[in-house]
Design an enzyme around this catalytic site. Structure first.
Site, PDB file in Angstrom:
ATOM      1  CB  SER A 145      -0.854  -0.033   1.266  1.00 39.60           C
ATOM      2  OG  SER A 145      -1.453   1.216   1.479  1.00 39.60           O
ATOM      3  CE1 TYR A 168      -4.092  -2.936   5.589  1.00 42.47           C
ATOM      4  CE2 TYR A 168      -3.597  -0.592   5.420  1.00 42.47           C
ATOM      5  CZ  TYR A 168      -3.818  -1.806   4.818  1.00 42.47           C
ATOM      6  OH  TYR A 168      -3.749  -1.914   3.456  1.00 42.47           O
ATOM      7  CE  LYS A 188      -1.650  -4.858   3.340  1.00 45.12           C
ATOM      8  NZ  LYS A 188      -1.813  -6.147   2.645  1.00 45.12           N
TER       9      LYS A 188
HETATM   10  C1  WQD Z   1     -10.033   9.295   0.960  1.00 48.36           C
HETATM   11  C2  WQD Z   1     -10.264  10.766   1.236  1.00 48.36           C
HETATM   12  C3  WQD Z   1     -10.647  11.282   3.536  1.00 48.36           C
HETATM   13  C4  WQD Z   1     -14.478   9.218   3.927  1.00 48.36           C
HETATM   14  C5  WQD Z   1      -7.319   4.313   2.467  1.00 48.36           C
HETATM   15  C6  WQD Z   1      -7.060   3.239   3.478  1.00 48.36           C
HETATM   16  C7  WQD Z   1      -5.585   3.084   3.666  1.00 48.36           C
HETATM   17  C8  WQD Z   1      -4.919   2.798   2.348  1.00 48.36           C
HETATM   18  C9  WQD Z   1      -5.238   3.840   1.356  1.00 48.36           C
HETATM   19  C10 WQD Z   1      -4.819   0.473   1.833  1.00 48.36           C
HETATM   20  C11 WQD Z   1      -9.550  11.263   2.484  1.00 48.36           C
HETATM   21  C12 WQD Z   1     -11.870  11.598   2.706  1.00 48.36           C
HETATM   22  C13 WQD Z   1     -13.299   9.727   3.414  1.00 48.36           C
HETATM   23  C14 WQD Z   1     -15.511  10.132   4.305  1.00 48.36           C
HETATM   24  C15 WQD Z   1     -14.124  11.962   3.592  1.00 48.36           C
HETATM   25  N1  WQD Z   1      -5.410   1.567   1.814  1.00 48.36           N
HETATM   26  N2  WQD Z   1     -13.120  11.060   3.257  1.00 48.36           N
HETATM   27  N3  WQD Z   1     -15.293  11.463   4.106  1.00 48.36           N
HETATM   28  O1  WQD Z   1      -7.612   7.803   3.659  1.00 48.36           O
HETATM   29  O2  WQD Z   1      -6.545   7.457   1.439  1.00 48.36           O
HETATM   30  O3  WQD Z   1      -6.935   5.559   3.019  1.00 48.36           O
HETATM   31  O4  WQD Z   1      -6.650   4.035   1.268  1.00 48.36           O
HETATM   32  O5  WQD Z   1      -3.726   0.238   2.229  1.00 48.36           O
HETATM   33  O6  WQD Z   1      -5.330   2.091   4.542  1.00 48.36           O
HETATM   34  O7  WQD Z   1      -7.709   3.537   4.662  1.00 48.36           O
HETATM   35  O8  WQD Z   1      -8.839   6.590   1.761  1.00 48.36           O
HETATM   36  O9  WQD Z   1     -11.187   6.420   1.090  1.00 48.36           O
HETATM   37  O10 WQD Z   1     -10.636   6.538   3.553  1.00 48.36           O
HETATM   38  O11 WQD Z   1     -10.328   8.562   2.132  1.00 48.36           O
HETATM   39  O12 WQD Z   1     -13.994  13.180   3.452  1.00 48.36           O
HETATM   40  O13 WQD Z   1     -16.577   9.735   4.788  1.00 48.36           O
HETATM   41  O14 WQD Z   1     -11.657  10.974   1.475  1.00 48.36           O
HETATM   42  O15 WQD Z   1     -10.454  12.250   4.533  1.00 48.36           O
HETATM   43  O16 WQD Z   1      -9.124  12.561   2.226  1.00 48.36           O
HETATM   44  P1  WQD Z   1      -7.446   6.945   2.495  1.00 48.36           P
HETATM   45  P2  WQD Z   1     -10.321   6.953   2.168  1.00 48.36           P
END
Ligand code: WQD
Length: 338
Positions: free
Chosen positions: A126, A151, A155
């Protein structure tokens, strides 16, 4: 026909990869313990490819079961290892579950592969390993930052374990560092099935669009970005699935330059949360209710991939646009709620 083991093959990225493997003529054996997947996914796969993959309901945390599997299937030409837990928040609350699922299972698998004369292994890593990288876009040479969740740590440790084992065995591995996978198969036969309230942006948006959630909370609108919201590299899951097939072929054809290679898998394009909302509104033709709220703890400001290494060395490139990916996620949401 080469036989490929896909662990976690009933999950979101796993199921899409099984489809692409079958499309390329591989015979697929799936291992899944159904911790975060449903058996009916097999029928979705079959509906797309016309081929039902072999399925073994097996828990990789059971060492003896892993041993027996490799005795039964002694002609596996490659392994794509997806099986893992992936919820950041849950990992903070229950770290040992994450170390057991993500590390024990990996170790047992590698113990079996190590005994083979040759083994090809693709690992789901990731972009989380980069933390908040200093420079955008993020190249594979960017330094790995201390993980902020168990988590993320699994990785990083997983990558290190593979590096160590590859030095003393015949295991060849490719570590794929995914950015933000979204979307669903364009047929809407398979897609993401989040448990409970989705933590990720796109499933939360589509569930809000369908009326399951009242409104989306946009976490933070005062970030140092053009519109104040965080920036991510959202990649269509079918593009991501195809990257696995290309990586696997590279190992099978012995084209890898070192025993372990690392590739970023993203589009190279960063999109803000507001841009993803606009994309949803465009492809769905409806307004999305949302409100701007405070920042979410642990969020980084921006992350998007430098995809040059994957483009040139792996010969793979993401093809879908953000709109296409969001549209496929919306089509899937509508199908599962109908
Ligand atoms: C994306 C953006 C939030 C939900 C995930 C995994 C992480 C890794 C990468 C695997 C952010 C915003 C989200 C909501 C929002 N995966 N958001 N309202 O944070 O990049 O991380 O992908 O390894 O482990 O958790 O992805 O989809 O959670 O968020 O505003 O209800 O959307 O703040 O900017 P993220 P995400």
């Amino acid at each position: 026909m080469k036989k490929i083991l896909v662990t976690g093959g009933l999950g979101f990225i796993g199921s899409h990869t099984v489809v692409e493997l079958q499309n390329e003529g591989f015979e697929v054996v799936i291992i899944d313990n159904m911790l975060n997947a449903e058996e009916k996914v097999i029928y979705g796969i079959e509906a797309i490819t016309g081929k039902k993959p072999v399925f073994e309901n097996l828990d990789l945390r059971e060492k003896e079961a892993v041993k027996s599997f490799f005795k039964k299937y002694n002609d596996i030409a490659g392994v794509i290892h997806f099986a893992a837990s992936k919820a950041v928040g849950e990992s903070v609350e229950n770290p040992l579950l994450y170390y057991e699922n993500n590390i024990n299972a990996l170790v047992y698998m590698l113990q079996e592969l190590q005994a083979k004369t040759a083994a090809n292994f693709i690992f789901s890593s990731s972009c989380t390993v980069y933390g908040q990288a200093e420079k955008m876009p993020i190249t594979e040479n960017a330094s790995v930052q201390p993980a902020i969740s168990p988590y993320g740590n699994t990785k990083q440790i997983g990558e290190e374990i593979i590096q160590d084992v590859a030095k003393v065995s015949n295991i060849n591995a490719i570590l794929l560092r995914y950015f933000n996978p979204i979307g669903a198969h364009p047929s809407a036969e398979i897609g993401e099935l989040p448990i409970g309230v989705p933590q990720n942006l796109v499933p939360f948006i589509t569930q809000t669009g369908i009326g399951l959630r009242k409104e989306l909370s946009v976490f933070g609108s005062d970030y140092p970005t053009p519109d104040g919201t965080c920036i991510r590299d959202y990649i269509h899951v079918v593009d991501l699935a195809k990257a696995h097939v290309v990586a696997l072929k590279r190992l099978i054809e012995k084209k890898n330059e070192t025993a372990v290679e690392v590739f970023n898998v993203g589009t190279g394009k960063g999109s803000s949360v507001l841009e993803v909302i606009r994309s949803f509104e465009k492809v769905s033709g409806q307004k999305l209710p949302y409100k701007l709220v405070g920042r979410r703890e642990g969020d980084i400001v921006e992350a998007y991939a430098d995809t040059q290494k994957a483009n040139t060395i792996l010969g793979w490139k993401a093809e879908s646009t953000l709109d296409e990916a969001v549209e496929s996620a919306w089509k899937w949401e509508k199908k599962i709620r109908s």
